[in-house]
Design an enzyme around this catalytic site. Structure first.
Site, PDB file in Angstrom:
ATOM      1  N   LYS A 113       0.874  -1.183   0.000  1.00 51.33           N
ATOM      2  CA  LYS A 113       0.000   0.000   0.000  1.00 51.33           C
ATOM      3  C   LYS A 113       0.905   1.226   0.000  1.00 51.33           C
ATOM      4  O   LYS A 113       1.867   1.283   0.791  1.00 51.33           O
ATOM      5  CB  LYS A 113      -0.860  -0.038   1.269  1.00 51.33           C
ATOM      6  N   SER A 135      -9.497   1.540   2.750  1.00 51.88           N
ATOM      7  CA  SER A 135      -8.605   2.253   1.875  1.00 51.88           C
ATOM      8  C   SER A 135      -7.553   1.385   1.182  1.00 51.88           C
ATOM      9  O   SER A 135      -6.982   1.824   0.179  1.00 51.88           O
ATOM     10  CB  SER A 135      -7.885   3.344   2.663  1.00 51.88           C
ATOM     11  N   SER A 137      -9.837  -0.819   6.989  1.00 54.00           N
ATOM     12  CA  SER A 137      -9.203  -0.633   5.675  1.00 54.00           C
ATOM     13  C   SER A 137      -8.429  -1.826   5.143  1.00 54.00           C
ATOM     14  O   SER A 137      -7.994  -1.797   3.995  1.00 54.00           O
ATOM     15  CB  SER A 137      -8.269   0.584   5.707  1.00 54.00           C
TER      16      SER A 137
END
Lengths: 528, 106
Positions: A95, A171, A195
């Site tokens: 990420k 996310s 997330s």
């Protein structure tokens, strides 16, 4: 089946036994990326084409050369009879909220678009030291502020591999997408309100939010520092356990990383669930949505297909010897989002003050004679709408005159949510649970554009995951089938502090018992 | 609709937050702030147990799992040039910023 579709444990065995090389495994991933990913997210995306709507856009930065050097190194080590580590040759994505030395680290924000990290985050350094191959940095909501990946400044944002008109969740959307589509075998995400678990559920993957402090946050760009947890996204529970083995552990560079001795999460993974007490709570089978105009809450039942999957999971675990405990009260669950609205915003606003156009990142190109104007313009031009919203909200609810009403109350509500879990897991209490079984999300993956912009409704996508962040406890989301539209449904296991091994064990028992089910054979739309 | 954040309050917040906003952004952000404040209204009505202790985070950090603070000693950075290089404007290893406004105190 290609090499990139193998599990991490299967792939690394083949590589370690020199049946295939790490370079061949890398090439397989790169070929898949070229086939399904389309163009990477960019600050100047131009028009969205018809092709863009069919591809996944998981990546912001592909670090192909770096990955090739690492893969060649693994192969050389093996040829020399050395041990490259337990994840030798396994391609993974990161990420883009973690610093990796020498690579752009953007947080999916214009304000960090030109930032090249001068050091590497501890969990990534540990993955690389274990022989895993970093493929690149994947998309997310800007600064992790969202539940759909749509708020990224780098567009096109990631799309759901099961239906590219749907969001992948967020996310950590790019993380879940890259693993689901076989672009990577593993990915590392972060979970502040759900997330990791929510995008894992939306993309049919396994996602683990470890206990707060289990995995170091050193090198992670902070969102809510009291809530953020780095963790794995993988295709199965065993790979999740193998990855946690690598990334967990004390770190002298993060004073919130706990000093528990190393644990082997694979050791008792297949010991079954006989005698384990698993709870169901009515408070996780209803959802609350506030009316944005009046703030009044409307209680709705969970979509039937999702509730059914959770109850079927409980029945299956019971058939494997688990004891199912019904009607466990978790009365403060519904306050998770209101409390999160306050605590996370205060922490986010505080964390975002460091971005000022002075030391790194974006500075306005406009000629400025005054430092204050430079701050305002750099932040105004550099931040997208969602970071701005969090800064303003965080400043308002923590202002001296409102702090008692909002921030102090929210901290107490957090303690009440924690107490619900402590009572449920208390070994001398009424319920004595090893885990609570819940749905992961109130819906399956929603359509792109449906919710984005409504910051209240978007936040409520996390209502079943956020209580674990308030309490600090671990949460595991595992895939449990599909809804009528062919979208994955995730179920969640929540347990006491540092009970990851138990949660993974329950997840693995479910996985083993459902291996032959028809839904497990279905491939994502982009791979059919 | 109950508007807790008036235009005036909003402008004050924006000033404190050091954000230059377009008009369109300001309209969106103020509307969403008010929606969010409405959505958390019920916080005020939750009966709180006054005995509950506030914590810095959910997991209690006992001595057994807490790292020992390291000694507060100065250590040179491994790569100061690389860090300075990240700054948008530098001169001879120093970070350059526009003039800092000064206010004379009475």
């Amino acid at each position: 089946m290609q090499l990139c579709d193998l599990s991490a444990l299967e792939l690394t065995i083949k590589i370690r036994q020199r049946e295939v090389s790490a370079v061949e495994a890398l090439d397989s991933s790169l070929e898949r990326i070229r086939a399904v990913d389309g163009r990477p997210g960019s600050l100047k995306p131009g028009q969205l084409t018809a092709e863009d709507q069919k591809t996944l856009h998981a990546f912001i930065t592909l670090t192909e050369e770096r990955a090739r050097r690492q893969a060649e190194n693994v192969d050389q080590q093996l040829a020399a009879g050395e041990d490259p580590g337990p994840l030798a040759g396994v391609p993974f994505t990161v990420k883009d909220l973690f610093c990796v030395q020498g690579t752009p680290t953007t947080a999916a924000s214009r304000i960090l678009a030109n930032f090249v990290a001068p050091y590497t985050a501890t969990p990534i350094a540990r993955m690389e030291a274990a022989g895993a191959i970093m493929l690149g940095k994947v998309n997310l909501d800007e600064f992790a502020y969202g539940s759909s990946t749509e708020s990224s400044a780098f567009q096109p944002a990631a799309r759901n591999p099961w239906n590219t008109s749907r969001v992948p969740g967020g996310s950590s959307g790019g993380s879940a997408v890259s693993v689901a589509a076989g672009e990577a075998v593993l990915s590392i995400g972060t979970d502040t309100a759900g997330s990791i678990r929510q995008p894992a559920a939306f993309c049919g993957m396994v996602g683990l939010k470890p206990t707060y402090g289990r995995v170091s946050r050193y090198g992670l760009i902070a969102f809510g520092s009291s809530l953020d947890c780095p963790g794995p996204i993988a295709r199965n529970v065993s790979d999740t356990a193998a990855m946690l083995n690598i990334i967990a552990g004390p770190d002298s560079r993060d004073n919130t990383a706990v000093t528990l001795p190393p644990e082997d999460f694979l050791e008792k993974l297949e010991s079954g669930v006989k005698g384990m007490r698993i709870g169901l709570s009515p408070d996780y089978f209803r959802i609350a949505i506030p009316d944005p105009q009046t703030g009044e809450y409307c209680q709705q039942p969970l979509p039937e297909e999702i509730e059914t999957r959770v109850r079927q999971t409980a029945e299956l675990l019971a058939s494997l010897g688990a004891i199912i405990v019904d009607d466990v009260p978790m009365p403060n669950t519904r306050y998770g989002i209101p409390a999160f609205f306050v605590i996370s915003r205060v922490e986010a606003a505080s964390n975002l003050h460091r971005f000022d156009g002075v030391k790194y990142g974006y500075r306005t190109p406009q000629k400025m004679t005054d430092l204050n104007k430079m701050y305002r313009l750099s932040r105004g031009e550099g931040f997208g709408l969602q970071p701005k919203l969090r800064i303003l909200m965080g400043m308002y609810v923590s202002a001296a005159q409102y702090s008692e009403q909002y921030y102090q109350r929210a901290l107490k509500v957090r303690a009440m949510i924690r107490r619900d879990f402590e009572q449920a897991f208390d070994k001398a209490g009424k319920y004595q649970l090893d885990a609570l079984l819940t749905p992961t999300t109130p819906t399956t993956a929603f359509s792109i554009g449906d919710i984005y912009g409504d910051s209240v409704l978007m936040q409520f996508a996390d209502q079943l995951t956020v209580p674990a962040n308030h309490a600090g406890i671990p949460g595991l989301s595992i895939p449990a089938g599909f809804d009528g539209q062919g979208l994955p449904i995730g179920v969640q296991l929540l347990g006491p502090d540092f009970s990851e091994a138990s949660l993974l064990r329950i997840g693995r028992a479910y996985e083993m018992a459902t291996t032959e089910e028809a839904w497990r054979q279905i491939k994502p739309q982009v791979l059919r | 609709m109950n508007e807790k954040i008036s235009i005036e309050t909003f402008e004050h917040l924006v000033e404190l937050a050091a954000l230059a906003l377009s008009e369109e952004e300001a309209v969106y952000l103020r509307r969403e702030l008010n929606h969010q404040l409405n959505a958390i209204e019920e916080l005020a009505a939750i009966p709180l147990d006054e005995d509950l202790a506030l914590t810095a985070h959910g997991v209690p950090y006992t001595a057994a799992i807490s790292p020992v603070m390291r000694a507060d000693t100065w250590q040179p950075s491994e790569n100061p040039e690389e860090i300075i290089r990240q700054a948008p404007q530098t001169d001879f290893g120093l970070i350059v910023v526009p003039d800092i406004p000064h206010t004379d105190l009475d």
